[in-house]
Design a protein around this motif. Sequence first.
Motif, PDB file in Angstrom:
ATOM      1  N   LEU A 239      -6.883 -16.752 -11.088  1.00  0.00           N
ATOM      2  CA  LEU A 239      -7.500 -15.425 -11.138  1.00  0.00           C
ATOM      3  C   LEU A 239      -8.441 -15.244 -12.326  1.00  0.00           C
ATOM      4  O   LEU A 239      -9.134 -14.234 -12.408  1.00  0.00           O
ATOM      5  N   GLY A 240      -8.428 -16.208 -13.240  1.00  0.00           N
ATOM      6  CA  GLY A 240      -9.297 -16.103 -14.416  1.00  0.00           C
ATOM      7  C   GLY A 240      -8.848 -15.035 -15.391  1.00  0.00           C
ATOM      8  O   GLY A 240      -9.662 -14.375 -16.032  1.00  0.00           O
ATOM      9  N   ILE A 241      -7.529 -14.860 -15.493  1.00  0.00           N
ATOM     10  CA  ILE A 241      -6.962 -13.874 -16.418  1.00  0.00           C
ATOM     11  C   ILE A 241      -5.885 -14.570 -17.251  1.00  0.00           C
ATOM     12  O   ILE A 241      -5.543 -15.715 -16.988  1.00  0.00           O
ATOM     13  N   SER A 242      -5.338 -13.860 -18.216  1.00  0.00           N
ATOM     14  CA  SER A 242      -4.286 -14.443 -19.054  1.00  0.00           C
ATOM     15  C   SER A 242      -2.936 -14.376 -18.347  1.00  0.00           C
ATOM     16  O   SER A 242      -2.732 -13.577 -17.423  1.00  0.00           O
ATOM     17  N   ALA A 243      -2.012 -15.215 -18.809  1.00  0.00           N
ATOM     18  CA  ALA A 243      -0.647 -15.185 -18.276  1.00  0.00           C
ATOM     19  C   ALA A 243      -0.003 -13.829 -18.556  1.00  0.00           C
ATOM     20  O   ALA A 243       0.774 -13.327 -17.738  1.00  0.00           O
ATOM     21  N   ILE A 244      -0.348 -13.235 -19.680  1.00  0.00           N
ATOM     22  CA  ILE A 244       0.185 -11.898 -20.012  1.00  0.00           C
ATOM     23  C   ILE A 244      -0.283 -10.879 -18.979  1.00  0.00           C
ATOM     24  O   ILE A 244       0.498 -10.028 -18.540  1.00  0.00           O
ATOM     25  N   ALA A 245      -1.546 -10.982 -18.560  1.00  0.00           N
ATOM     26  CA  ALA A 245      -2.076 -10.058 -17.549  1.00  0.00           C
ATOM     27  C   ALA A 245      -1.360 -10.255 -16.209  1.00  0.00           C
ATOM     28  O   ALA A 245      -1.081  -9.275 -15.501  1.00  0.00           O
ATOM     29  N   VAL A 246      -1.047 -11.494 -15.869  1.00  0.00           N
ATOM     30  CA  VAL A 246      -0.304 -11.771 -14.635  1.00  0.00           C
ATOM     31  C   VAL A 246       1.071 -11.121 -14.716  1.00  0.00           C
ATOM     32  O   VAL A 246       1.500 -10.422 -13.780  1.00  0.00           O
ATOM     33  N   ARG A 247       1.773 -11.314 -15.817  1.00  0.00           N
ATOM     34  CA  ARG A 247       3.110 -10.717 -15.972  1.00  0.00           C
ATOM     35  C   ARG A 247       3.034  -9.195 -15.910  1.00  0.00           C
ATOM     36  O   ARG A 247       3.921  -8.546 -15.341  1.00  0.00           O
ATOM     37  N   LYS A 248       1.980  -8.634 -16.479  1.00  0.00           N
ATOM     38  CA  LYS A 248       1.803  -7.174 -16.443  1.00  0.00           C
ATOM     39  C   LYS A 248       1.612  -6.702 -14.998  1.00  0.00           C
ATOM     40  O   LYS A 248       2.236  -5.721 -14.574  1.00  0.00           O
ATOM     41  N   ARG A 249       0.769  -7.399 -14.259  1.00  0.00           N
ATOM     42  CA  ARG A 249       0.540  -7.012 -12.859  1.00  0.00           C
ATOM     43  C   ARG A 249       1.826  -7.106 -12.039  1.00  0.00           C
ATOM     44  O   ARG A 249       2.141  -6.196 -11.266  1.00  0.00           O
ATOM     45  N   LEU A 250       2.536  -8.193 -12.213  1.00  0.00           N
ATOM     46  CA  LEU A 250       3.793  -8.343 -11.473  1.00  0.00           C
ATOM     47  C   LEU A 250       4.815  -7.302 -11.921  1.00  0.00           C
ATOM     48  O   LEU A 250       5.548  -6.748 -11.091  1.00  0.00           O
ATOM     49  N   GLY A 251       4.836  -7.014 -13.210  1.00  0.00           N
ATOM     50  CA  GLY A 251       5.736  -5.985 -13.732  1.00  0.00           C
ATOM     51  C   GLY A 251       5.468  -4.625 -13.104  1.00  0.00           C
ATOM     52  O   GLY A 251       6.407  -3.872 -12.794  1.00  0.00           O
ATOM     53  N   GLU A 252       4.198  -4.317 -12.904  1.00  0.00           N
ATOM     54  CA  GLU A 252       3.838  -3.043 -12.256  1.00  0.00           C
ATOM     55  C   GLU A 252       4.325  -3.010 -10.806  1.00  0.00           C
ATOM     56  O   GLU A 252       4.800  -1.989 -10.325  1.00  0.00           O
ATOM     57  N   VAL A 253       4.209  -4.138 -10.112  1.00  0.00           N
ATOM     58  CA  VAL A 253       4.710  -4.225  -8.734  1.00  0.00           C
ATOM     59  C   VAL A 253       6.211  -3.964  -8.720  1.00  0.00           C
ATOM     60  O   VAL A 253       6.715  -3.168  -7.919  1.00  0.00           O
TER      61      VAL A 253
ATOM     62  N   THR B  22       0.831  -1.205   0.000  1.00  0.00           N
ATOM     63  CA  THR B  22       0.000   0.000   0.000  1.00  0.00           C
ATOM     64  C   THR B  22       0.862   1.250   0.000  1.00  0.00           C
ATOM     65  O   THR B  22       0.564   2.214  -0.714  1.00  0.00           O
ATOM     66  N   GLU B  23       1.953   1.228   0.768  1.00  0.00           N
ATOM     67  CA  GLU B  23       2.881   2.371   0.803  1.00  0.00           C
ATOM     68  C   GLU B  23       3.431   2.679  -0.586  1.00  0.00           C
ATOM     69  O   GLU B  23       3.707   3.832  -0.899  1.00  0.00           O
ATOM     70  N   ARG B  24       3.591   1.655  -1.412  1.00  0.00           N
ATOM     71  CA  ARG B  24       4.165   1.815  -2.753  1.00  0.00           C
ATOM     72  C   ARG B  24       3.099   1.989  -3.833  1.00  0.00           C
ATOM     73  O   ARG B  24       3.427   2.075  -5.010  1.00  0.00           O
ATOM     74  N   GLY B  25       1.828   2.000  -3.462  1.00  0.00           N
ATOM     75  CA  GLY B  25       0.773   2.211  -4.450  1.00  0.00           C
ATOM     76  C   GLY B  25       0.401   0.968  -5.245  1.00  0.00           C
ATOM     77  O   GLY B  25      -0.124   1.074  -6.358  1.00  0.00           O
ATOM     78  N   VAL B  26       0.651  -0.216  -4.693  1.00  0.00           N
ATOM     79  CA  VAL B  26       0.302  -1.466  -5.368  1.00  0.00           C
ATOM     80  C   VAL B  26      -1.217  -1.648  -5.296  1.00  0.00           C
ATOM     81  O   VAL B  26      -1.802  -1.527  -4.218  1.00  0.00           O
ATOM     82  N   SER B  27      -1.835  -1.937  -6.419  1.00  0.00           N
ATOM     83  CA  SER B  27      -3.284  -2.127  -6.466  1.00  0.00           C
ATOM     84  C   SER B  27      -3.670  -3.474  -5.862  1.00  0.00           C
ATOM     85  O   SER B  27      -2.827  -4.357  -5.681  1.00  0.00           O
ATOM     86  N   ASP B  28      -4.959  -3.635  -5.571  1.00  0.00           N
ATOM     87  CA  ASP B  28      -5.450  -4.909  -5.035  1.00  0.00           C
ATOM     88  C   ASP B  28      -5.197  -6.051  -6.012  1.00  0.00           C
ATOM     89  O   ASP B  28      -4.812  -7.151  -5.612  1.00  0.00           O
ATOM     90  N   ALA B  29      -5.419  -5.803  -7.299  1.00  0.00           N
ATOM     91  CA  ALA B  29      -5.209  -6.831  -8.323  1.00  0.00           C
ATOM     92  C   ALA B  29      -3.731  -7.220  -8.409  1.00  0.00           C
ATOM     93  O   ALA B  29      -3.397  -8.399  -8.527  1.00  0.00           O
TER      94      ALA B  29
END
Length: 103
Positions: A56-70, A28-35
């Motif tokens: 999560l019912g999403i694509s592997a690309i979406a997972v990599r994107k979320r982790l990349g944002e983190v 939360t301190e770093r602005g990480v979203s719930d997703a």
Amino acid sequence: NRNCILCEFKSTTLIARIPQDFLVAIATERGVSDAELEALSLALDGQSTKAIASQLGISAIAVRKRLGEVYKKFNIAGTGPGKLTEFKHQLLFQYQRRQLVDN
């Protein structure tokens, strides 16, 4: 090499001991979203990108994107699984530092 595998095992074992509320607070301190946090938590549990996507019912690309944002929010550069390892190191360091301050 064998030493790297041992270090990763120790890191994973220590990560499992960090309370979820600490992870949430740091994220939360770093602005990480719930997703993003949801994908990160599963990755920290050792799940593969494909398994996370399925759960999560999403694509592997979406997972990599979320982790990349983190990783961006924690200023972690690089490619491949090294980024998750670096995140674990940062998380452990911050947790240990906070434990010292609190005690």
